[in-house]
Design a protein around this motif. Structure first.
Motif, PDB file in Angstrom:
ATOM      1  N   SER B 153       0.919  -1.297  -0.166  1.00  9.93           N
ATOM      2  CA  SER B 153       0.158   0.031   0.039  1.00  9.93           C
ATOM      3  C   SER B 153       0.926   1.223  -0.023  1.00  9.93           C
ATOM      4  N   THR B 155       3.369   4.367  -0.930  1.00  6.20           N
ATOM      5  CA  THR B 155       3.516   4.869  -2.249  1.00  6.20           C
ATOM      6  C   THR B 155       5.287   5.144  -2.283  1.00  6.20           C
ATOM      7  N   VAL B 156       5.719   5.333  -3.400  1.00  7.03           N
ATOM      8  CA  VAL B 156       7.364   5.229  -3.620  1.00  7.03           C
ATOM      9  C   VAL B 156       8.008   5.923  -2.641  1.00  7.03           C
ATOM     10  N   THR B 157       7.513   7.086  -2.563  1.00 11.41           N
ATOM     11  CA  THR B 157       8.258   8.156  -1.365  1.00 11.41           C
ATOM     12  C   THR B 157       8.303   7.583   0.051  1.00 11.41           C
ATOM     13  N   GLN B 158       7.122   6.940   0.337  1.00 13.85           N
ATOM     14  CA  GLN B 158       7.032   6.187   1.588  1.00 13.85           C
ATOM     15  C   GLN B 158       8.069   5.084   1.917  1.00 13.85           C
ATOM     16  N   GLU B 161      11.524   6.361   1.962  1.00 16.13           N
ATOM     17  CA  GLU B 161      11.605   6.649   3.612  1.00 16.13           C
ATOM     18  C   GLU B 161      11.779   5.550   4.382  1.00 16.13           C
ATOM     19  N   ALA B 198       7.458   7.263 -10.420  1.00 16.61           N
ATOM     20  CA  ALA B 198       6.715   8.447  -9.974  1.00 16.61           C
ATOM     21  C   ALA B 198       6.643   8.355  -8.524  1.00 16.61           C
ATOM     22  N   PRO B 199       7.020   9.418  -7.733  1.00 10.55           N
ATOM     23  CA  PRO B 199       7.170   9.322  -6.271  1.00 10.55           C
ATOM     24  C   PRO B 199       5.624   8.917  -5.696  1.00 10.55           C
ATOM     25  N   ASP B 200       4.666   9.385  -6.424  1.00 13.26           N
ATOM     26  CA  ASP B 200       3.379   8.955  -5.767  1.00 13.26           C
ATOM     27  C   ASP B 200       2.823   7.714  -6.332  1.00 13.26           C
ATOM     28  N   ALA B 201       3.591   6.768  -6.954  1.00 16.47           N
ATOM     29  CA  ALA B 201       3.068   5.740  -7.551  1.00 16.47           C
ATOM     30  C   ALA B 201       3.375   4.476  -6.221  1.00 16.47           C
ATOM     31  N   ILE B 202       2.093   3.643  -6.219  1.00 15.56           N
ATOM     32  CA  ILE B 202       1.737   2.734  -5.267  1.00 15.56           C
ATOM     33  C   ILE B 202       2.863   1.401  -5.655  1.00 15.56           C
TER      34      ILE B 202
END
Lengths: 460, 460
Positions: B153, B155-158, B161, B198-202
């Motif tokens: 679940s 995102t790429v950014t998470q 992190e 993309a940073p917001d990709a799942i």
């Protein structure tokens, strides 16, 4: 082939894929294949009927096609190239990693090589020719030109940007090299370093500067060994002027290690190395690889024959001695083979170096004495009580046989251990000094001993 | 040991380091050592006088100490542990990667093992015990528990992190595994995927779901082979319930491949495998590894002896025949060894499978006939023109010898090629069916042939 992060590979259903083809469900087939590891797709092609391979290959997307092509057996590659148009060939070869292109050319007949080169982009052709110019089995011949370059003045953010822009068609994005205007290697940064560094940090401050690099003319085996020793993902290769010209990745190092181990085993078996899989080598190739050593070893067995001839008279009267010759020669060969093959492997793993010769000698001396005594006693009991009637005459025969065996085992192990080291010392490959060669020498020595001891104790 | 990105290793100046120690410039020494690859530092320690090792080791920073310790030879490790306080031991073992801890325990005497376990953190102890519970040479026994886990679940950014937060003490940050609440393996994402997504990709949308994973009880050799075949950086290991329990990295796969090749070579040389380097094994260990096969092979040579005894009378009258026995037996052994060792290697590389037996048979038949004929002709010329006076009686002897040689080579190669396949077929290790064993069989066969052919042509 580049280190693999995109695919995981393994499970695929050959039947299902064939069914899709037979029912002309080509788009589904393509989707399914896209999901698979190119290694598996290549395996699937290898199993397809030859006449279908070209047609099915044309179904693959451009990039997939190149990835799969790099993994195909050379005979399938050749068949496909024959079926391809010049344009198709150009697309494939321009898409291959340079090291894979070089491997491909190495396995194709010259006519095919000409055709491939003719259809490659000028820059591809230049790159391939550059790699082809390096000696066989050198770092230059196995490296690839597709690596990431950074400048030390960049910030971490800029570096990551550069990797995003230029990384996709590189062998790896996990290690980037910092070079100066003359492309001289200044440092190395891993993506991990970048991940954990402050965005505005300067590359120069975080890069590693104490770098081992190979030079283009280093032996591929040395490079593989270093990659394995230091658990490296990739090793940079510089030219004579210290300019970064390529990289060797751990997966290629693994292949090199496998090749070299196979080559050692072939030499140990008195075979001239052929770098093709057994079932792919033609009968004549195999014969050419096997006959030379058989002949050499046969001729050197003449000595053994001569020794026997010399003692013909004695053997005429003591024919019983003949019965134990195979056992003595066999044991000598086996004992010598044990130490020679152990030392050869240790030498090629770098666990033993020629400088250790005295330690090896001292160890083998003790080992061989112990082995010899055990073998000698066992033989005495066996020969005296089982093979012969336990009478006084045979007591001497048994003594002769077992005494010979003790000395033979000791000699065999010393010869077996020292020959490979000596050969390595003079810069040759120790692997040829394995069982077959050692056996031939030990056969002669042991027989000579046998008859000497016999003439002493039996007064021949 | 984890795949290495931090270090590049190689050049270090032993003299300079020793000088720093002798001049008590400890801080400079520490700085210098921090710059080096732990593999090199470990090498440096191995060369230090034993009584200095512990004192110098105490100079290392906590993390460096653990990294270096993992690379030390087991004898140095044991010496250091004896010199360490319980607290110091605890610090080291808690800092080791679990696979290195397991390797360490495997090499220490039980008293030391007890002491190490006593001082490890409860969770470390639990982890080590978990790994120790897997069969020797299984995937479970070589894997490590330090791997990156993500949720689908995220995102790429998470995800990035999470990797930043948890990645530092993991074996690799380049491959992360997506697991569900039960830790069942759902997918895999590489840092490269994250870098280009993309940073917001799942994660669920970008993760690879077609995964090969090993199970804890798979043979380590199989895992290494798969890593090599698919050029993987790391292979996930799941338990019987499909839960992700560890990973095996490519560097460990390389070590496994090296080990297995060495083991094969030892078996080919009729040695019981000892997994320690030659110079580290004691004399008695080496003797124990070598004597058993020597004895077995010696006893089986009795058959050969019996054959000779049976033909004693004939040999009495035709002593000349004796002179060629070593050459015939030697050539037979070499010819058989060539094919057996080729097939053994091909089997362990998976290039040949038992199913190929007919293809192998057909190939060896043609190869051996050609080799045999070449050898036979060479022998005839040599025996007739060089070894003997070229008279009519010796013409027959030469014929007997060379005819025997032809048949011997053919038989030897067939036996040598088929035995390993047969042994593999029944699930045993083909490697023992190499030269020494094949030679013993071929010796008997060739002599039997020799005398049969002799009695036919010479009318014995």
């Amino acid at each position: 082939m580049s280190v693999n992060y995109e695919y995981t590979g393994g499970a695929y259903d050959e039947e299902a894929l064939l069914a899709l083809l037979d029912n002309r469900q080509y788009s589904v087939f393509m989707q399914t294949v896209e999901e698979l590891n190119p290694v598996d797709v290549a395996e699937f092609f290898g199993r397809l009927p030859e006449e279908r391979q070209a047609a099915v290959f044309r179904l693959l997307k451009k990039d997939t096609a190149a990835e799969v092509f790099a993994e195909l057996e050379s005979d399938v590659q050749e068949r496909l190239i024959h079926a391809m148009s010049d344009r198709e060939i150009g697309v494939i070869v321009d898409d291959l990693f340079s090291d894979d292109a070089v491997t491909l050319l190495g396995e194709m007949p010259s006519s095919v090589v000409k055709r491939i080169m003719k259809n490659a982009k000028p820059e591809t052709r230049a790159e391939i020719n550059r790699l082809l110019s390096y000696p066989e089995d050198s770092a230059g011949s196995v490296m690839t030109g597709e690596f990431l370059e950074l400048r030390k003045s960049m910030t971490v953010t800029q570096a990551v940007e550069t990797i995003r822009k230029t990384g996709l068609d590189k062998e790896t994005v996990y290690v980037a090299y910092v070079t100066d205007a003359q492309r001289r290697l200044e440092g190395v940064v891993s993506l991990k370093d970048l991940l954990f560094a402050a965005p505005d940090a300067i590359i120069e401050d975080i890069m590693e500067t104490n770098i081992t690099s190979a030079t283009t003319h280093d032996d591929q085996e040395t490079v593989a060994a270093a990659i394995s020793k230091y658990d490296l993902l990739v090793m940079p290769v510089v030219d004579m002027e210290g300019r970064l010209v390529g990289i060797v990745t751990v997966d290629d190092a693994m292949d090199v290690m496998e090749e070299e181990a196979t080559e050692d085993i072939e030499k140990m078996a008195a075979i001239l190395p052929t770098d093709k899989p057994y079932l792919k080598t033609s009968v004549s190739e195999t014969v050419k690889a096997r006959v030379p050593w058989l002949l050499i070893l046969m001729l050197s067995a003449t000595v053994t024959g001569a020794i026997i001839t010399h003692y013909e008279a004695a053997l005429g009267t003591w024919v019983v001695l003949t019965a134990f010759m195979p056992m003595i020669m066999g044991t000598g060969g086996n004992a010598g083979g044990q130490s020679s093959m152990t030392i050869i492997r240790s030498l090629s793993l770098g666990e033993v170096v020629p400088g250790d010769v005295l330690r090896v000698l001292w160890k083998e001396l003790r080992v061989s004495l112990l082995c010899g005594i055990v073998m000698g006693l066992a033989t005495f009991v066996k020969v005296f009580l089982i093979d012969l009637h336990a009478d006084s005459a045979n007591l001497i025969v048994a003594a002769v046989v077992s005494l010979t065996l003790v000395v033979t085992v000791v000699l065999a192990k010393l010869v077996g251990a020292l020959l490979p080291i000596a050969v390595k010392k003079v810069g040759l490959d120790p692997a040829v000094m394995a069982s077959p060669f050692v056996t031939t020498i030990v056969d002669a020595l042991s027989l000579l001993l046998y008859f000497k001891i016999a003439s002493l104790l039996l007064g021949i």
